[in-house]
Design an enzyme around this catalytic site. Structure first.
Site, PDB file in Angstrom:
ATOM      1  N   HIS A 177      36.785  36.368  56.723  1.00  0.00           N
ATOM      2  CA  HIS A 177      36.607  36.329  55.270  1.00  0.00           C
ATOM      3  C   HIS A 177      37.791  35.642  54.613  1.00  0.00           C
ATOM      4  O   HIS A 177      38.847  35.442  55.228  1.00  0.00           O
ATOM      5  CB  HIS A 177      36.390  37.740  54.702  1.00  0.00           C
ATOM      6  N   CYS A 234      35.683  34.319  47.881  1.00  0.00           N
ATOM      7  CA  CYS A 234      35.168  34.822  49.157  1.00  0.00           C
ATOM      8  C   CYS A 234      33.677  34.549  49.328  1.00  0.00           C
ATOM      9  O   CYS A 234      33.209  34.263  50.443  1.00  0.00           O
ATOM     10  CB  CYS A 234      35.459  36.308  49.304  1.00  0.00           C
ATOM     11  N   HIS A 286      33.070  41.941  47.873  1.00  0.00           N
ATOM     12  CA  HIS A 286      33.828  41.079  48.770  1.00  0.00           C
ATOM     13  C   HIS A 286      32.908  40.625  49.898  1.00  0.00           C
ATOM     14  O   HIS A 286      32.146  41.422  50.454  1.00  0.00           O
ATOM     15  CB  HIS A 286      35.036  41.815  49.335  1.00  0.00           C
TER      16      HIS A 286
END
Length: 250
Positions: free
Chosen positions: A42, A153, A30
């Site tokens: 994010h 992401c 991530h």
């Protein structure tokens, strides 16, 4: 930090850094942008909806939202059901994982030596102040619809760092992870060279070669189907896909 690992310490972080943390036994990472004061911006979808298959696999494999806790974070609260561009403290972002720094402007040799995608790029980063501005602007204006292969992401973090936008709809986005997954899946089967050998060593060599080539040509730093677009123009044109826009913004 170097060829073997991009791991860094928290005290080494600087505003504008692109960071990531591996999830679920290193299946995927991530990504986000560090903006200072222990905050990360994010892009995510709520837990269980990252891929959209409608099965439990969505939650097990690809959930990137901070996990729901019995005692919510005193700074962030329970963010497990949030989606879009969000701001989290570093502990919520890491979700128990280690901290890594995504590298920019690496050499082709270094890029290929990093066999796992989603850790570096040949593209050059914008100045840190511009990166923080971009991430903060998108926090309030969004980054479009989440898509595991074309707008995830890592795509968000790379756009914040470079301002580069993919303008075609026939390929993956900016994400090195997505490019690596697709390259690995098609490395041997998509190559006519596989018919030249039946040995395990030969097939492995062909597969590795095709994998490296696929990763390299998909990197945002050398692709031809990208434009440089300011975040203000991106937000004004959320459906941007026009191929006649110049590669560099005037």
């Amino acid at each position: 930090m170097g060829l073997l690992s991009n791991k860094i310490k928290r005290e080494e972080l600087k505003p504008g850094d692109h960071i990531y943390s591996w999830r679920n036994a290193y299946i995927y990472a991530h990504h986000g942008i560090y903006i200072g004061e222990d905050r990360i911006i994010h892009f995510t979808r709520k837990a269980g909806q990252e891929v959209g298959t409608g099965t439990i696999l969505d939650r097990i494999i690809f959930s990137s939202s901070p996990s729901s806790l019995d005692t919510p974070c005193p700074r962030c609260g329970d963010q497990s059901m949030l989606d879009g561009v969000i701001s989290s403290c570093i502990d919520c972002f890491l979700s128990g994982g280690d901290l890594y720094l995504f590298q920019y402007a690496v050499s082709p040799a270094f890029f290929l030596a990093k066999a796992r995608g989603g850790t570096c790029t040949l593209a050059t980063s914008d100045p840190p102040a511009d990166v923080v501005h971009c991430a903060s602007y998108l926090l309030h204006n969004g980054f479009g619809v989440y898509h595991i292969f074309k707008n995830n992401c890592e795509d968000f973090a790379i756009y914040c760092k470079t301002g580069l936008l993919v303008i075609t709809n026939i390929s993956v986005g900016r994400s090195g992870q997505a490019a690596s997954f697709l390259a690995a899946a098609t490395a041997v089967m998509a190559s006519p060279l596989r018919f030249m050998t039946t040995s395990f060593v030969g097939l492995t060599a062909v597969g590795c070669g095709m994998y490296c080539i696929s990763r390299f040509v998909s990197d945002i730093g050398i692709r031809r189907d990208v434009v440089k677009l300011s975040v203000e123009r991106l937000v004004d044109r959320p459906g941007f896909d026009e191929p006649d826009v110049t590669r560099e913004e005037s």
